[in-house]
Design a protein around this motif. Structure first.
Motif, short mmCIF file in Angstrom:
data_model
loop_
_atom_site.label_atom_id
_atom_site.label_comp_id
_atom_site.label_asym_id
_atom_site.label_seq_id
_atom_site.Cartn_x
_atom_site.Cartn_y
_atom_site.Cartn_z
N LEU A 72 0.84 -1.19 0.00
CA LEU A 72 0.00 0.00 0.00
C LEU A 72 0.88 1.25 0.00
N ASP A 73 0.52 2.20 -0.82
CA ASP A 73 1.17 3.50 -0.76
C ASP A 73 0.06 4.48 -0.42
N ASN A 74 0.28 5.30 0.58
CA ASN A 74 -0.80 6.16 1.04
C ASN A 74 -0.78 7.50 0.33
N GLN A 75 -1.86 7.77 -0.35
CA GLN A 75 -2.01 9.07 -1.00
C GLN A 75 -3.16 9.80 -0.33
N SER A 76 -3.24 11.10 -0.54
CA SER A 76 -4.28 11.88 0.14
C SER A 76 -5.66 11.36 -0.25
N THR A 77 -5.79 10.93 -1.50
CA THR A 77 -7.11 10.46 -1.95
C THR A 77 -7.59 9.24 -1.14
N ASP A 78 -6.65 8.40 -0.69
CA ASP A 78 -7.05 7.25 0.12
C ASP A 78 -7.67 7.73 1.41
N GLY A 79 -7.04 8.74 2.02
CA GLY A 79 -7.56 9.32 3.25
C GLY A 79 -8.92 9.92 3.01
N ILE A 80 -9.06 10.63 1.91
CA ILE A 80 -10.33 11.30 1.61
C ILE A 80 -11.45 10.28 1.48
N VAL A 81 -11.15 9.21 0.75
CA VAL A 81 -12.17 8.19 0.53
C VAL A 81 -12.61 7.57 1.86
N LEU A 82 -11.63 7.23 2.69
CA LEU A 82 -11.97 6.61 3.98
C LEU A 82 -12.73 7.60 4.84
N ALA A 83 -12.28 8.84 4.83
CA ALA A 83 -12.93 9.85 5.67
C ALA A 83 -14.37 10.07 5.18
N LEU A 84 -14.54 10.15 3.89
CA LEU A 84 -15.88 10.33 3.34
C LEU A 84 -16.82 9.22 3.80
N LEU A 85 -16.34 7.99 3.60
CA LEU A 85 -17.19 6.85 3.97
C LEU A 85 -17.48 6.85 5.46
N ALA A 86 -16.42 7.05 6.23
CA ALA A 86 -16.61 7.04 7.68
C ALA A 86 -17.55 8.16 8.08
N GLY A 87 -17.38 9.32 7.47
CA GLY A 87 -18.24 10.47 7.76
C GLY A 87 -19.69 10.15 7.46
N ILE A 88 -19.92 9.52 6.31
CA ILE A 88 -21.30 9.20 5.93
C ILE A 88 -21.93 8.26 6.96
N ILE A 89 -21.20 7.24 7.31
CA ILE A 89 -21.74 6.23 8.22
C ILE A 89 -21.98 6.84 9.60
N VAL A 90 -20.95 7.52 10.11
CA VAL A 90 -21.07 8.05 11.47
C VAL A 90 -22.18 9.10 11.52
N SER A 91 -22.18 10.00 10.54
CA SER A 91 -23.21 11.04 10.55
C SER A 91 -24.59 10.41 10.41
N GLY A 92 -24.67 9.36 9.61
CA GLY A 92 -25.95 8.67 9.44
C GLY A 92 -26.45 8.12 10.75
N PHE A 93 -25.56 7.46 11.48
CA PHE A 93 -25.95 6.90 12.78
C PHE A 93 -26.40 8.01 13.72
N ILE A 94 -25.64 9.09 13.76
CA ILE A 94 -25.98 10.15 14.72
C ILE A 94 -27.32 10.79 14.35
N VAL A 95 -27.51 11.01 13.04
CA VAL A 95 -28.78 11.58 12.61
C VAL A 95 -29.93 10.69 13.07
N GLU A 96 -29.74 9.40 12.90
CA GLU A 96 -30.77 8.47 13.31
C GLU A 96 -31.01 8.55 14.82
N GLY A 97 -29.89 8.58 15.55
CA GLY A 97 -29.97 8.66 17.01
C GLY A 97 -30.69 9.93 17.42
N LEU A 98 -30.35 11.04 16.80
CA LEU A 98 -30.96 12.32 17.17
C LEU A 98 -32.45 12.31 16.87
N ARG A 99 -32.77 11.71 15.71
CA ARG A 99 -34.16 11.68 15.34
C ARG A 99 -34.97 10.83 16.34
N ILE A 100 -34.44 9.69 16.66
CA ILE A 100 -35.13 8.82 17.61
C ILE A 100 -35.27 9.50 18.96
N ALA A 101 -34.17 10.15 19.37
CA ALA A 101 -34.16 10.80 20.68
C ALA A 101 -35.18 11.94 20.71
#
Lengths: 336, 301, 654
Positions: free
Chosen positions: C144-173
Motif C-alpha cells: 500500500l502506498d498512502n495518498q491523500s485520496t485514500d484518506g479522503i475516501v476513507l474519511a468520506l465513507l466514515a463520515g457518511i456512516i457516522v453522521s448517518g448513525f448520529i442523525v438516526e440517534g438524534l431523530r429517535i431521541a
C-alpha cells in the motif's frame, strides 16, 4: 621444381615464429626434393645474428633486402619489393608463415604476378611442378586438397602451429644481399598513431590467450593465480557468471552468452563446469584447456585437453613450468 | 565526392554456418550442396554495420551490397536490405560455379566498377573457407589503397580521407587513407537487428540479379586454383600421454567402442591428483604446443 | 399502527437536495465521460462475446469476492465495506422511492426488517473501514502506498456512516420514535443523548442531516475522480475479462499490409481494454508484493506500471522511455503472479509484451545481448546458437526413434531446446526417454527437424521470429500427422498448447508430469523402490499459474514415497525462478538475483532435494545452489530424474 623461397619476417632481434615454421618446412621439403631453399629477409640494417640464426634452420641461401622502405609495417612496400624480386628470380614456390603482414601481402602479390595463392595450408604434398596443398575447409568438418592451375610461381601461406621448428645445425649456407634496385609505388595509407597495449588491460575479445576462472576457484584470493598465469601466457583474465556473481571479478570480465563472446587461440578454463551459457561464449576458442575437480563436468566435452584436479594444486605447477619453459625458450633464441 | 556523400560498396558472401556439419559426397569427393546451411558471412556483417554507421554519419551517403552468390542464397542476402542497405547487386552465372577466390574477386571488382564508389568494405575472410584473399585482390584490381583487418572505420580528417583503426599484436594502429580505398574489417559492433517494418519492405525490394553479360564479360575469369577433392577433416597429429595409466586396456577399448567421438574426447581428460601427474600433462601441453609462450618484448607483427 | 417514519422530518427546503443531487450527478457524469473519452482512444478489442459466460464469471468475482477473499484480512475488510455500502445504498433508494415516487416502501414489516438491516450494514461498513484504516495507517501493510485520496475516501465513507448513525440517534431521541428499538444502534445513541434538551437535539439533527446528505452526494461526485471509480470499472473489468487460455499472449497479425505500427509505441496503440484496466486498478498492491522483479529490486512494479498508465492516459507520444521505464519493460519474467493476484483482473503481461513488441518490431531497441540470441534462433532454430545438427545428439545410444524413420507414434516427445542442447537438461531428456520406454509407450522425436517452439521470442516481443518458428514447426508436425505431444518443458507445453492454435495448430499437448502421474496411477509405470527423504517442489509458472497444473507433480512425489516440504509461496503463489519471459537470455544488472531469492526459499525447507519440472527452473535453481555453496549438500533434479531412479530401483537417492 628448382627453388623454394621462404619469406622471413623479423622484428628487432626476433624472428617471427610463423616464419620459422615456414622456413623449416621449406628446408624439409627442399632436402627431400633436392631443390634449393632460400630464406628471404626484408628490412633495414638487420642484425647479423638474425641472419646467422636463419642459417641454422638449414636454408641453402639467406637473401637479404636492406632497404629503408621495408623497415616498418608497410604491406605496400613489401608487396612492391617482393613483386620485383620474384619477377627477377623466378623461384617456383614462395612460402610464408601466417601473419598480419603476409595475410595482406600474399594476395596482393598473387594478383600482381598472376599466380595462384593458397592460404592457411596444413600439409604440402610435392608434385613434379610444385605442391598439392591440403588446408581445412568448413572447419572443423572438412579438409580440401587444392592444386595450382598455372605454371610458374606458387604462393603458399602456412597455418600457424602446424609445422615443427627444428634448429639443428650446422649447415652451410650463403648470405647474399640483393643489389637489384627496387622501386616503390606511392601509398596513401599512413600510420598516424601507434598505441601500445598492455596485456593486463587488454579487452577480452582482443586477447589471444584467456585464462578464466569459475566457481571452482573457491575464493577471490585464488584469482591471483589466474592473474599470474595470464601474465606468463601474455593473456587476459576472464570469469564465469558465477565468479562475477560472487564479486570475485568485475562484470566486464564475464565470458558467456550474456557477457563477452570470445574466441582466443587458447582458453584456459579453471574451475568452470561448463554450463551452456558459458560455453556459448567461448566454444569457438581454438584450444581449450580445462581444469576441474569433477571428471563429468561438461567443460571436458569441449576441451582439447582436460585436467581433473584442483585448480589450487594444478595452477601453481602450471605457472612454474610455463615460466621455466618460457625462460628457456628465450635463452635458446639468443644462444642459437 | 564529398558533395554527394560517400558511396560505399560492401562485399558480402553467403557462407556455410560451420556450427553445422557438411556432408562430403564419397564418390565425387565434393561437398554435398544440400548439406550447406547458409548464413551471411559473419565478418561481412560487421563490415556492413560499419558501412551503415558511416552512412548514418555522412549525409547523402549510400550503401551498396555486392555479392557473387547463387540464387538459392537470396533469402539470406535479403537481410542486408532489411538492415538498411540501399541496394543489393547479386551476380551469378552457371559458368562461375568452379571459380576460385581470384576469379570471384575479379567479378566483384567488375560489379563495383559498374557504379560510383568511394569506399569498399568487406569482412577480412569468409568464415567457412577462410581464404582471407578476396578483399585484398579486389583492391589490387581496382587499384585502390587498402587496409586489412580493421576494427573501426570512421570519417577522416577531411572528406577525402578515411580513418581506420587496426590492431596488430601488441599495439593498436590509428591509420588514415585517401579515398577511394578498400578496407577489410575484422572486428566491430555486431550487425544491427532489423525492424520488422524494414524487413517487410526488404521482401519487396527487388534484388539486382546480374550475370556475366551484365558486367561485360563473355566468360568467367580463369581460375588459378582447383579444388581436387574434399575429405573429412585431417586432424592435426597429436600424441597421447600416459596411455592406459589410469584405466585398464579392456575398459578403454570398451569405452571407445561404446561412445565414438565422445570417448575420444574423454581420452583427452587426465586425472592429476598429484604433482608428478600434473607435470606430465603440462609437459604434454608444451610438447603439443597447445600453449605458445609469448616471445618477450615486441615480436612485432 | 403502521410502522413507518416521516422521511423529511425536521428538514425544511429539502428541495435543495435535488439541486445538490444534480450537481453530484454532473460531477459524476462529467468524470465518467472524461475517462470514457480516454478509453475510446484505444484500439478496438472484442470483449463482449459469450455474454452469459462473462456474467456468470463476473458474479462470482464481484458478489462472491472470489479473488479478493484470497487474502483473508483485506478480503473481509472489502467484503464488509462492499456489502455494507451496497445495502445502505439500497436503503437510500428505498427512501428515494418513497419520497420522490410516493411508493409506500418504508412501511410495515418490511420497514421494520429494513431498519436493523441498515444498522447492521452501517456497522459492517464501519468495521471494514476500521480494518482499512488500521491496515493503511497503523500496520502500514505491504503493497500500500498512502495518498491523500485514500484518506479522503476513507474519511468520506466514515463520515457518511457516522453522521448517518448520529442523525438516526438524534431523530429517535427527539421524536421518541416508537419503532426506534428496531434500529439497535440508533436507539443506543438516542439513549446516550437522552439528557440533552430537545431543542438542541433538533438543531443538531438538522445540521448533521445536511452534512450526511452533502457527504453522500459528494461521495457520488467523487467516484470518477478517484480510485472510487473502481466501483464502476472493477465489475465491468471482470465482465470484459479475457476468455482466452491464461497462458496465451494475444496474437498479432503481421501479414496485414494496412497495419503500419506493431505493438505498443504510443498510447493509442493500447486497446480500450488496456486503458480501462488502468481505471479498474485500486492500487491494492497485491501484484507488487508477488512480483519477482519488484521483490528483487528491479525497476518494475506491475502496480506502478498500471498507475503510470492511468496518470498519463491523456498524454500524447511514446510510452516506453517516458511513461514506462525502458528497463522495467525488460525486467518482467511473465510469471503471471500479478495477474493471478489481481482482484480486478488487470492484464499486465499482455501490455508488457505489447510494449516489447513495439520496441523490437518497430524500433529494434532491446537489451544488446538479445541481438545474438535472436540471430542464433534465426540461423539455427535455437537460442543457444548451437548447430541444428546437434539437436538429437542427446539421444545417441539411447535407441530413441526418430519420427521420420518409423510408423506414426502414439506420442511425439517434444524435447525442447534446453532438453536437446543443455548438458544438464539432456540428462532429463534421457530420463524421460527411459520412462516412456519402461511404460511401454510408443514415442518418437522429431530429431534435428525440431525447432525452438518460440516461447522466448514471443515473450521478448519478437513476433516475427515467433511466427516463423510456429510456421516451421506446424508444417513439420502436420507433415507427420502428429496430434499428441508430450514435453518436459512448461514453456514449450504452454506455447504449443495455448498459442499454436492461434496459427492453426491443433495439438493435444501433455506435460511430462501429467503423463507420468497418469502412468503411475494406471500402473503402467511401476515403482521398484520408494525413495524416501524430503523434497521441495518448485511450481513452474508455465504449468502452474498459466495452466493450473499443481496436483500432478505432487501426485508423483507422493507416489515416490518422498515427503514433500512446501516452500514459502507454492501453488499459485509460487515465486518465479527468474528465467521466464526471455529473462533466461538476459543479464540481471540491477538488484538481487531472482534465482538466488528462490533458492533461499527452497533451502529454508531443509530438503535434501529440490525438484523442478522445468528446464529453466532446474538451471536457475542449480545456479542458485552453487551460488549458495550448497551444491554438495542439496541436489536439484527434474521430477523425471527422480521417477527413473525409483522405477529402475537404483535405491535411495539421498
Amino acid at each position: 621444381m628448382r627453388e623454394i623461397w621462404t619469406l622471413v619476417e623479423v622484428s628487432g632481434e626476433k624472428i617471427l615464429r610463423a616464419s620459422q615454421e615456414a622456413l623449416c618446412e621449406a628446408v624439409r621439403q627442399g632436402r627431400q626434393l633436392r631443390v634449393r631453399t632460400t630464406a628471404l629477409v626484408l628490412g633495414s640494417r638487420i642484425p647479423g645474428q638474425i641472419l646467422e640464426r636463419l642459417g641454422t634452420f638449414g636454408p641453402d641461401r639467406v637473401l637479404v633486402v636492406d632497404n629503408e622502405a621495408v623497415s616498418s609495417f608497410s604491406p605496400n612496400a613489401y608487396t612492391d619489393a617482393l613483386e620485383q624480386l620474384l619477377a627477377a628470380h623466378k623461384p617456383d614456390v614462395l612460402l610464408m608463415g601466417s601473419s598480419v603482414l603476409s595475410r595482406e601481402v600474399a594476395p596482393r602479390l598473387a594478383c600482381r604476378l598472376g599466380c595462384g595463392l593458397v592460404t592457411e595450408a596444413t600439409f604440402l604434398n610435392p608434385q613434379d611442378d610444385g605442391f598439392l596443398v591440403t588446408r581445412s575447409a568448413f572447419r572443423p568438418h572438412a579438409s580440401m586438397i587444392v592444386s595450382f592451375q598455372r605454371q610458374g610461381l606458387q604462393i603458399i601461406t602456412l597455418a600457424a602451429k602446424v609445422m615443427d621448428v627444428e634448429t639443428a645445425g650446422p649447415f652451410s649456407y650463403a648470405i647474399e644481399y640483393v643489389t637489384q634496385p627496387l622501386s616503390f609505388t606511392s601509398d596513401t595509407v599512413r600510420v598516424e598513431d601507434t598505441i601500445k597495449e598492455i596485456s593486463a588491460h587488454l579487452d577480452l575479445t582482443d586477447a589471444e590467450v584467456i585464462v578464466a576462472g569459475g566457481r571452482g576457484m573457491q575464493s577471490k584470493d585464488h584469482f591471483d593465480l589466474l592473474d599470474e598465469l595470464a601474465e606468463v601466457l601474455g593473456g587476459a583474465v576472464g570469469a564465469s557468471r558465477m565468479a562475477v556473481d560472487m564479486k570475485w571479478r568485475p562484470k566486464e570480465c564475464m565470458v558467456g552468452m550474456t557477457g563477452k563472446i570470445v574466441s582466443p587461440g587458447l582458453y584456459v578454463a579453471c574451475g568452470i563446469s561448463g554450463a551452456i551459457q558459458h560455453v556459448m561464449g567461448m566454444q569457438s576458442s581454438e584450444t581449450i584447456v580445462a581444469i576441474n575437480t569433477d571428471p563429468h563436468a561438461p567443460i571436458f566435452r569441449i576441451a582439447t585437453l582436460g585436467i581433473v584436479g584442483d585448480v589450487r594444486d594444478v595452477l601453481p605447477v602450471m605457472i612454474e613450468s610455463f615460466r621455466k619453459a618460457g625462460a628457456e625458450a628465450e635463452r635458446q633464441e639468443y644462444s642459437a | 565526392m564529398n558533395e554527394t556523400g560517400l558511396n560505399i560498396a560492401v562485399l558480402v558472401a553467403p557462407v556455410h554456418d560451420c556450427r553445422n556439419p557438411v556432408l562430403i559426397d564419397p564418390v565425387r569427393k565434393q561437398v554435398d550442396p544440400s548439406s550447406l546451411h547458409w548464413i551471411l558471412n559473419p565478418p561481412d556483417t560487421i563490415a556492413l554495420e560499419q558501412a551503415l554507421r558511416l552512412r548514418d554519419r555522412i549525409p547523402r551517403s549510400g550503401v551498396r551490397v555486392v555479392s557473387v552468390a547463387p540464387p538459392s542464397t537470396e533469402r539470406v542476402l535479403r537481410e542486408c536490405l532489411a538492415v538498411g542497405a540501399d541496394e543489393l547487386a547479386r551476380l551469378w552465372d552457371e559458368r562461375i560455379e568452379e571459380a576460385d577466390t581470384h576469379s570471384i574477386a575479379a567479378l566483384l571488382a567488375a560489379v563495383i566498377r559498374s557504379g560510383p564508389v568511394d569506399l569498399v568494405l568487406a569482412g577480412w575472410r569468409s568464415a567457412d573457407m577462410e581464404h582471407a584473399q578476396t578483399g585484398s585482390i579486389v583492391a589490387e584490381l581496382l587499384g585502390f589503397p587498402q587496409i586489412t583487418c580493421a576494427r573501426s572505420v570512421e570519417p577522416g580528417r577531411d572528406p577525402a580521407h578515411i580513418r581506420v583503426e587496426k590492431r596488430i599484436p601488441g599495439c593498436l594502429l590509428a591509420m588514415s587513407c585517401a579515398l577511394p580505398a578498400l578496407v577489410t574489417v575484422e572486428k566491430g559492433p555486431p550487425l544491427r537487428y532489423p525492424r520488422y517494418s524494414d524487413r517487410r519492405n526488404a521482401w519487396r525490394t527487388p534484388i539486382r540479379g546480374l550475370d556475366l553479360r551484365a558486367i561485360g564479360l563473355t566468360e568467367a575469369p580463369q581460375s588459378r586454383l582447383r579444388v581436387e577433392r574434399m575429405t573429412p577433416p585431417k586432424p592435426r597429429r597429436r600424441s597421447a600421454i600416459g596411455d592406459g595409466a589410469n584405466m585398464p586396456v579392456a575398459a578403454r577399448l570398451q569405452r571407445i567402442m561404446a561412445g565414438g567421438a565422445q570417448a575420444k574426447k574423454e581420452t583427452n581428460v587426465h586425472r592429476c591428483p598429484d604433482r608428478s601427474s600434473t607435470l606430465k600433462v603440462i609437459e604434454h601441453i608444451l610438447k603439443e604446443r597447445l600453449v605458445v609462450l609469448p616471445e618477450k618484448s615486441g615480436n612485432g607483427r | 399502527m403502521n410502522a413507518t417514519r416521516e422521511i423529511f422530518w425536521n428538514i425544511n427546503g429539502h428541495g435543495i437536495i435535488y439541486f445538490l443531487f444534480i450537481l453530484a450527478t454532473i460531477a459524476f457524469g462529467y468524470g465518467i465521460f472524461r475517462r470514457y473519452y480516454l478509453w475510446r482512444r484505444g484500439r478496438s478489442a472484442n470483449r463482449n462475446d459469450q455474454k452469459w459466460v462473462r456474467i456468470k464469471l463476473a458474479v462470482g468475482l464481484v458478489l462472491g469476492h472470489e479473488r479478493i477473499l484470497r487474502k483473508r484480512q483485506e478480503g473481509i475488510m472489502h467484503l464488509l465495506i462492499f456489502w455494507g455500502v451496497v445495502t445502505l445504498f439500497a436503503g437510500t433508494i428505498m427512501v428515494a422511492l418513497q419520497a420522490d415516487l410516493g411508493l409506500k416502501v418504508m412501511e410495515g414489516r418490511f420497514y421494520l426488517c429494513l431498519k436493523p438491516t441498515l444498522d447492521m450494514a452501517g456497522l459492517a461498513t464501519l468495521v471494514g473501514l476500521l480494518i482499512a484504516i488500521s491496515r493503511r495507517y497503523l500496520k502500514r501493510a505491504e503493497g500500500l502506498d498512502n495518498q491523500s485520496t485514500d484518506g479522503i475516501v476513507l474519511a468520506l465513507l466514515a463520515g457518511i456512516i457516522v453522521s448517518g448513525f448520529i442523525v438516526e440517534g438524534l431523530r429517535i431521541a427527539s421524536t421518541h420514535d416508537q419503532w426506534g428499538t428496531w434500529s439497535p444502534i440508533g436507539v443506543t445513541l438516542a439513549g446516550a443523548l437522552g439528557s440533552v434538551d430537545r431543542e438542541n437535539l433538533v438543531a443538531a439533527h438538522k445540521i448533521l442531516w445536511w452534512t450526511h446528505a452533502a457527504l453522500a452526494l459528494g461521495f457520488i461526485g467523487y467516484i470518477p475522480h478517484s480510485k472510487l471509480i473502481h466501483i464502476i470499472t472493477a465489475p465491468l473489468n471482470t465482465y470484459f475479462r479475457s476468455l482466452d487460455a491464461k497462458g496465451a499472449i494475444p496474437a498479432l497479425d503481421l501479414e496485414d499490409d494496412a497495419v503500419k505500427s506493431f505493438g505498443i509505441n504510443s498510447l493509442e496503440d493500447f486497446t480500450w481494454k488496456d486503458l480501462f484496466d488502468a481505471d479498474a486498478c485500486v492500487r491494492c498492491g497485491r501484484c507488487e508484493i508477488h512480483c519477482p522483479a519488484h521483490l528483487a529490486a528491479k525497476p518494475l512494479s506491475p502496480k506502478k506500471l498500471i498507475q503510470d498508465l492511468r496518470t498519463h492516459m491523456a498524454d500524447e507520444g511514446h510510452v516506453v522511455g517516458t511513461i514506462v521505464e525502458e528497463e522495467a519493460v525488460w525486467a518482467c519474467t511473465t510469471c503471471g503472479a500479478c495477474m493471478e493476484q489481481c482482484p480486478v483482473l488487470v492484464e499486465h503481461i499482455p501490455k508488457i509484451v505489447e510494449m516489447r513488441r513495439g520496441q523490437v518490431l518497430m524500433k529494434s531497441n532491446f537489451p544488446s545481448e538479445l541481438n545474438l540470441i535472436f540471430r542464433n534462433a534465426e540461423s539455427n532454430g535455437n537460442p543457444y546458437g548451437l548447430g541444428q545438427a546437434k539437436r538429437s545428439e542427446w539421444a545417441n545410444g539411447l535407441e530413441v526413434e526418430i519420427v521420420s524413420e518409423g510408423p506414426a507414434p502414439e506420442y511425439l516427445y517434444w524435447v525442447g531446446c534446453a532438453g536437446s542442447f543443455d548438458d544438464r537438461n539432456r540428462r532429463v531428456s534421457a530420463a524421460m526417454a527411459g520412462i516412456l520406454k519402461l511404460a511401454g509407450i510408443h514415442f518418437a522425436i522429431l530429431g534435428n527437424r525440431e525447432t525452438c517452439c518460440g516461447d522466448f521470442a514471443r515473450r521478448l516481443g519478437n513476433e516475427y521470429l515467433f511466427q516463423s518458428m510456429v510456421r516451421e514447426n506446424l508444417e513439420i508436425l502436420n507433415g507427420y500427422g502428429i496430434t499428441k505431444l508430450v514435453t518436459q518443458c512448461p514453456h514449450c507445453f504452454n506455447t504449443l498448447r495455448n498459442e499454436y492454435p492461434q496459427y492453426g495448430g491443433n495439438l493435444e499437448v501433455i506435460h511430462h508430469t501429467e503423463l507420468i502421474a497418469q502412468l503411475l496411477k494406471s500402473g503402467n509405470l511401476k515403482i521398484k523402490s520408494k525413495l524416501g527423504g524430503t523434497v521441495t517442489y518448485q511450481d513452474p509458472c508455465y504449468i502452474g499459474r498459466h495452466n493450473d497444473i499443481y496436483e500432478a507433480p505432487r501426485d508423483i512425489i507422493e507416489a515416490l514415497g518422498v515427503e514433500l516440504a512446501e516452500m514459502r509461496g507454492s501453488h499459485n503463489e509460487s515465486f518465479c525462478c527468474g528465467a521466464g519471459g526471455g529473462r533466461m537470455w538476459m543479464e540481471e544488472h540491477t538488484g538481487e538475483r531472482i534465482n538466488v531469492k528462490r533458492t533461499e526459499d527452497a533451502l529454508c525447507t531443509n530438503s535434501q532435494t529440490i525438484a523442478a519440472a522445468c528446464p529453466y527452473c532446474l538451471t536457475m535453481l542449480e545456479d542458485g545452489i552453487k551460488f549458495k555453496d550448497m551444491n554438495n549438500k542439496v541436489r536439484t533434479v527434474d521430477l523425471a530424474e527422480l521417477v527413473i531412479e525409483a522405477v529402475r530401483g537404483k535405491g535411495d537417492f539421498r
